[in-house]
Design an enzyme around this catalytic site. Structure first.
Site, PDB file in Angstrom:
ATOM      1  N   GLY A 150       0.810  -1.210   0.000  1.00  0.00           N
ATOM      2  CA  GLY A 150       0.000   0.000   0.000  1.00  0.00           C
ATOM      3  C   GLY A 150       0.844   1.260   0.000  1.00  0.00           C
ATOM      4  O   GLY A 150       2.070   1.217   0.176  1.00  0.00           O
ATOM      5  N   CYS A 151       0.189   2.394  -0.180  1.00  0.00           N
ATOM      6  CA  CYS A 151       0.905   3.667  -0.303  1.00  0.00           C
ATOM      7  C   CYS A 151       1.487   4.132   1.030  1.00  0.00           C
ATOM      8  O   CYS A 151       2.694   4.366   1.142  1.00  0.00           O
ATOM      9  CB  CYS A 151      -0.001   4.730  -0.916  1.00  0.00           C
ATOM     10  SG  CYS A 151      -1.598   4.925  -0.084  1.00  0.00           S
TER      11      CYS A 151
END
Length: 346
Positions: A150-151
């Protein structure tokens, strides 16, 4: 030339995949799907792609033959959808490498996924690898399913990984204070990300149960060999792109500035996409539009803590760029292929 399919091409991450794949000399986009815009040309939905793609968007059902024969399938869908797609492809005998930009394949323990995402996992037996290239590269090389990191997690894990790996911090003391641009919330309109709500505003959200928390804990626990339970505080910034993660941890006795520097150089000194800035504070504009992660740090002798700052573009290193970096690894290409671009500034 590898045949590529992009599922969910009209979300922000999907559109960023198309932008970057257009510049990839070894990739040809054979299919792009969208359940909400099927029948439209992609450049009708995203005018910036005019002259680059003239493809008509299809539903997944319409594109099924192409998906099954693709060399790689990028899935840019919300959590809860990719596992059905990945399972169907494998059951149909497809040999496509599956790269999921969502959360369905990120966890080694599906019970953790189910607990945090409140969705039953329907592909529990999938042999998956966590897709954070700089840390899991060797596993990615032979993977058939890659759960793209994920970011927020990419920024946070990369910031703290050397400290965890070389046992320089108390793993129970980690606090992450992170800020993201609004594109991280996706393209679907919502009140909380509506322009009048976000402009000239700054707010926290998702405390203390943001779903990226266990993802970060999983990686740091694996790196350190010690259980990591941390506090993660996400915030929304009034800008389109970028993440800045400011991470705090208590240094173990005897750990000085030289040992910290040695840890970061040892782990990342040869990494192209990680730029070490030492005592310099990185800024989100330093990486905008690129696959770089810039990291800076400051040990605090007075408090015996360390502050580590990292910045990424959430749509590139935090999503599409990282997915292509993983694609490059699994296909045996140079990791920089299609990603070797200078950040956009200002």
């Amino acid at each position: 030339m590898k045949k590529i399919s992009v599922i969910g091409a009209t979300g922000y991450a999907g559109a960023e995949l198309l932008r970057l794949l257009f510049m990839h000399p070894e990739a040809e986009v054979a299919a792009m799907t969208s359940e909400s815009h099927a029948g439209k040309r992609i450049d009708e939905v995203y005018p910036h792609l005019l002259g680059c793609y003239d493809d008509v968007l299809q539903t997944m059902e319409e594109a099924k033959p192409i998906l099954q024969s693709s060399d790689a399938v990028f899935i840019a869908l919300p959590h809860g959808h990719a596992m059905a797609v990945g399972k169907a492809l494998q059951e149909a005998g497809s040999h496509a490498k599956i790269i999921d930009l969502g959360a369905d394949y990120r966890f080694s323990d599906t019970a953790v996924y189910e607990s945090w995402y409140k969705v039953a996992h329907t592909h529990k037996d999938a042999k998956r690898v966590y897709g954070l290239a700089e840390i899991y590269r060797d596993s990615i090389r032979t993977a058939s399913i890659i759960g793209n990191a994920g970011c927020y997690t990419t920024a946070s894990i990369l910031a703290l990984a050397p400290l965890a790996k070389y046992h320089l911090i108390d793993m129970g003391s980690v606090i992450i204070d992170a800020k993201s641009g609004v594109s991280g919330a996706g393209r679907s309109p919502k009140l909380g990300t509506h322009f009048p709500e976000t402009y000239d505003n700054f707010k926290a959200y998702g405390l203390p149960t943001h779903r990226h928390t266990p993802e970060i804990e999983q990686a740091l626990t694996e790196l350190s060999g010690e259980a990591c339970v941390l506090s993660f505080s996400p915030h929304l910034l009034p800008m389109s792109r970028g993440i800045l993660a400011t991470c705090y941890a208590t240094l173990k006795d005897g750990v000085d500035e030289a040992r910290v520097e040695e840890a970061y150089q040892s782990m990342y000194g040869g990494e192209y996409f990680i730029r070490l800035r030492g005592k310099s504070f990185p800024e989100t504009k330093y990486v905008r539009g690129s696959n770089f992660c810039d990291i800076g740090w400051r040990p605090d002798a007075r408090t015996k803590r360390i502050v580590v700052m990292s910045v990424i573009d959430n749509l590139v290193k935090g999503a599409a760029g990282q997915a292509i970096q993983n694609f490059n690894i699994v296909c045996g290409f140079d990791e920089r292929t299609g990603l070797d671009c200078i950040p956009v500034y200002p």
